[in-house]
Motif scaffolding. Structure first.
Motif, PDB file in Angstrom:
ATOM      1  N   THR A 136      16.188   1.382  -3.277  1.00  0.00           N
ATOM      2  CA  THR A 136      16.219   0.458  -2.290  1.00  0.00           C
ATOM      3  C   THR A 136      15.764   1.501  -1.037  1.00  0.00           C
ATOM      4  N   VAL A 137      16.381   2.452  -0.757  1.00  0.00           N
ATOM      5  CA  VAL A 137      15.954   3.371   0.340  1.00  0.00           C
ATOM      6  C   VAL A 137      15.919   4.949  -0.276  1.00  0.00           C
ATOM      7  N   LEU A 138      14.797   5.414  -0.192  1.00  0.00           N
ATOM      8  CA  LEU A 138      14.696   6.827  -0.566  1.00  0.00           C
ATOM      9  C   LEU A 138      14.616   7.526   0.699  1.00  0.00           C
ATOM     10  N   THR A 139      15.357   8.741   0.882  1.00  0.00           N
ATOM     11  CA  THR A 139      15.439   9.490   2.197  1.00  0.00           C
ATOM     12  C   THR A 139      15.142  11.059   2.039  1.00  0.00           C
ATOM     13  N   PRO A 140      13.724  11.208   1.541  1.00  0.00           N
ATOM     14  CA  PRO A 140      13.206  12.631   1.685  1.00  0.00           C
ATOM     15  C   PRO A 140      12.848  13.214   2.934  1.00  0.00           C
ATOM     16  N   ASN A 141      13.207  14.361   2.998  1.00  0.00           N
ATOM     17  CA  ASN A 141      12.628  15.095   4.243  1.00  0.00           C
ATOM     18  C   ASN A 141      10.987  15.346   3.979  1.00  0.00           C
ATOM     19  N   SER A 142      10.534  15.748   4.955  1.00  0.00           N
ATOM     20  CA  SER A 142       8.931  15.956   5.070  1.00  0.00           C
ATOM     21  C   SER A 142       8.612  16.636   3.790  1.00  0.00           C
ATOM     22  N   LEU A 143       9.146  17.868   3.678  1.00  0.00           N
ATOM     23  CA  LEU A 143       8.896  18.829   2.384  1.00  0.00           C
ATOM     24  C   LEU A 143       8.964  17.995   1.228  1.00  0.00           C
ATOM     25  N   GLU A 144      10.021  17.349   0.849  1.00  0.00           N
ATOM     26  CA  GLU A 144      10.344  16.615  -0.308  1.00  0.00           C
ATOM     27  C   GLU A 144       9.387  15.403  -0.612  1.00  0.00           C
ATOM     28  N   ALA A 145       9.228  14.674   0.532  1.00  0.00           N
ATOM     29  CA  ALA A 145       8.024  13.609   0.509  1.00  0.00           C
ATOM     30  C   ALA A 145       6.784  14.106   0.044  1.00  0.00           C
ATOM     31  N   ARG A 146       6.227  15.241   0.592  1.00  0.00           N
ATOM     32  CA  ARG A 146       5.020  15.795   0.058  1.00  0.00           C
ATOM     33  C   ARG A 146       5.013  16.287  -1.562  1.00  0.00           C
ATOM     34  N   HIS A 147       6.231  16.672  -1.784  1.00  0.00           N
ATOM     35  CA  HIS A 147       6.331  17.079  -3.122  1.00  0.00           C
ATOM     36  C   HIS A 147       6.205  15.829  -4.067  1.00  0.00           C
ATOM     37  N   LEU A 148       7.203  14.999  -3.897  1.00  0.00           N
ATOM     38  CA  LEU A 148       7.237  13.692  -4.710  1.00  0.00           C
ATOM     39  C   LEU A 148       5.859  13.013  -4.588  1.00  0.00           C
ATOM     40  N   ALA A 149       5.088  12.841  -3.541  1.00  0.00           N
ATOM     41  CA  ALA A 149       3.924  12.120  -3.427  1.00  0.00           C
ATOM     42  C   ALA A 149       2.797  13.020  -4.058  1.00  0.00           C
ATOM     43  N   GLN A 150       3.011  14.040  -4.462  1.00  0.00           N
ATOM     44  CA  GLN A 150       1.496  15.015  -4.604  1.00  0.00           C
ATOM     45  C   GLN A 150       0.942  14.457  -5.976  1.00  0.00           C
ATOM     46  N   LEU A 151      -0.208  14.517  -5.685  1.00  0.00           N
ATOM     47  CA  LEU A 151      -1.270  14.047  -7.214  1.00  0.00           C
ATOM     48  C   LEU A 151      -1.974  15.387  -7.493  1.00  0.00           C
ATOM     49  N   GLU A 152      -2.323  15.420  -8.675  1.00  0.00           N
ATOM     50  CA  GLU A 152      -2.833  16.441  -9.144  1.00  0.00           C
ATOM     51  C   GLU A 152      -3.937  17.102  -8.455  1.00  0.00           C
ATOM     52  N   ASN A 153      -4.782  16.164  -7.912  1.00  0.00           N
ATOM     53  CA  ASN A 153      -6.120  16.829  -7.032  1.00  0.00           C
ATOM     54  C   ASN A 153      -5.915  16.740  -5.984  1.00  0.00           C
ATOM     55  N   ASP A 154      -4.659  16.856  -5.234  1.00  0.00           N
ATOM     56  CA  ASP A 154      -4.233  17.122  -3.913  1.00  0.00           C
ATOM     57  C   ASP A 154      -4.495  18.646  -3.590  1.00  0.00           C
ATOM     58  N   SER A 155      -5.075  18.817  -2.549  1.00  0.00           N
ATOM     59  CA  SER A 155      -5.550  20.240  -2.037  1.00  0.00           C
ATOM     60  C   SER A 155      -4.649  20.254  -0.717  1.00  0.00           C
ATOM     61  N   HIS A 156      -4.208  21.586  -0.112  1.00  0.00           N
ATOM     62  CA  HIS A 156      -3.228  21.562   0.827  1.00  0.00           C
ATOM     63  C   HIS A 156      -2.300  20.545   0.820  1.00  0.00           C
ATOM     64  N   VAL A 157      -1.318  20.653  -0.193  1.00  0.00           N
ATOM     65  CA  VAL A 157      -0.244  19.756  -0.174  1.00  0.00           C
ATOM     66  C   VAL A 157       0.739  19.625   1.068  1.00  0.00           C
ATOM     67  N   THR A 158       0.943  20.775   1.606  1.00  0.00           N
ATOM     68  CA  THR A 158       1.878  21.183   2.695  1.00  0.00           C
ATOM     69  C   THR A 158       1.293  20.233   4.153  1.00  0.00           C
ATOM     70  N   LYS A 159      -0.105  19.813   3.902  1.00  0.00           N
ATOM     71  CA  LYS A 159      -0.622  19.139   4.983  1.00  0.00           C
ATOM     72  C   LYS A 159      -0.821  17.599   4.749  1.00  0.00           C
ATOM     73  N   LEU A 160      -0.477  17.226   3.776  1.00  0.00           N
ATOM     74  CA  LEU A 160      -0.442  15.627   3.369  1.00  0.00           C
ATOM     75  C   LEU A 160       0.224  14.958   4.441  1.00  0.00           C
ATOM     76  N   ASP A 161      -0.259  13.929   4.949  1.00  0.00           N
ATOM     77  CA  ASP A 161      -0.022  13.143   5.909  1.00  0.00           C
ATOM     78  C   ASP A 161       1.093  12.217   5.506  1.00  0.00           C
ATOM     79  N   LEU A 162       2.095  12.211   6.340  1.00  0.00           N
ATOM     80  CA  LEU A 162       3.552  11.646   5.848  1.00  0.00           C
ATOM     81  C   LEU A 162       3.212  10.109   5.634  1.00  0.00           C
ATOM     82  N   SER A 163       2.761   9.347   6.317  1.00  0.00           N
ATOM     83  CA  SER A 163       2.389   8.119   6.029  1.00  0.00           C
ATOM     84  C   SER A 163       1.634   7.795   4.831  1.00  0.00           C
TER      85      SER A 163
END
Length: 287
Positions: A136-163
């Motif tokens: 219902t509600v997921l509560t990641p910090n920004s680092l966790e959000a980027r890791h969970l949302a990461q796709l194989e072809n993503d580069s510069h994961v640490t700069k992924l837009d949070l939206s």
């Protein structure tokens, strides 16, 4: 006979320091007027500085703990923290799937505050596949959000837009995603709640000077407690942030590592005021 308080069931690991894990969940949930139930997923060796070791429990023990209390008491909200193994993730996913009407708040614990790895890539894949569709509600910090949302072809994961991260997590099945901004390089901490139709709310908080052991556990547990008390999701997220910020502001450093949130800060407020005001009045005074 008195009406029992709302009940929140937490799946999490034991933390002998009392800063995070089940101990943090129980304190926050009880502090906000709910009765906490605890299902232990793992035993950890940790202190206020970091996690030294994790021993996941037998998945059958996890399932048996949960089934025992679920068959005995009416649970209003589930809260999930550190899980321990792929098998435990699968077990919890199966248990909660039998209760689709119960809201689920999940704090995706991937690392400790020090950076100790607490979830393997296999566990993260299992979270995405088995748990996120039920959240219902997921509560990641920004680092966790980027890791969970990461796709194989993503580069510069640490700069992924949070939206973008939030949209990917919503696409996996989460109803709401609250991304916290403590780890972002901003003057204030910005926490944003995303829903399928866009940003549901965005809140800005004064950045406090210390680092804290168990802040994410406190926030997720507080959201669960406010939901159990009958608030809407957006109201629960707002009130839980306020509660958590005050626990951090009143935090204390009992050891040689991080500060611990003071989840009973309002009790000291009552004592200082010299009266018997209830918790809501104490929180109003703190504001």
């Amino acid at each position: 006979m008195l009406q029992p308080p709302p009940i929140v069931l937490s799946f999490a690991a034991n933390d002998p320091s009392g800063g995070a894990g089940l101990q943090a969940d129980l304190l926050a949930i009880a502090s906000l007027g709910c009765h906490p139930l605890s299902v232990m997923t793992a035993i950890t060796v940790q202190d206020t500085a970091g996690v030294e070791d994790v021993m996941p429990l037998d998945p059958e023990w996890v399932a048996d703990q949960a089934r025992a209390v679920l068959e005995d008491m009416p649970v209003q909200v589930f809260k999930i923290g550190l899980l321990g193994s792929v098998e435990i993730i699968a077990t919890i996913a199966e248990v909660i799937s039998d209760y689709p009407q119960i809201p689920l708040v999940m704090d995706p614990v991937l690392t400790s505050g020090r950076g100790d790895e607490l979830a393997s890539e296999e566990m993260i894949d299992a979270m995405r596949e088995l748990l996120l569709p039920q959240v219902t509600v997921l509560t990641p910090n920004s680092l966790e959000a980027r890791h969970l949302a990461q796709l194989e072809n993503d580069s510069h994961v640490t700069k992924l837009d949070l939206s973008l991260c939030a949209q990917r997590l919503l696409d996996l099945g989460c109803e709401y995603v609250l991304i916290t901004g403590t780890h972002e390089n901003t003057a204030q901490v910005t926490n944003t709640l995303f829903a399928a139709d866009g940003t549901a709310r965005s809140d800005h908080w004064e950045r406090l000077p210390n680092t804290y052991h168990g802040s994410g556990c406190t926030l997720a547990s507080a959201i669960a407690a406010f939901l159990a008390n009958g608030l809407s999701i957006t109201e629960s997220v707002k009130e839980a942030q306020d509660y958590t910020w005050h626990t951090l502001q009143a935090g204390f450093r009992p050891g040689m590592g991080q500060y611990i949130p003071n989840r009973l800060y309002w009790v000291r407020d009552d004592e200082d005021a010299g009266d018997d005001t209830d918790m809501s009045t104490a929180q109003e005074n703190a504001d």
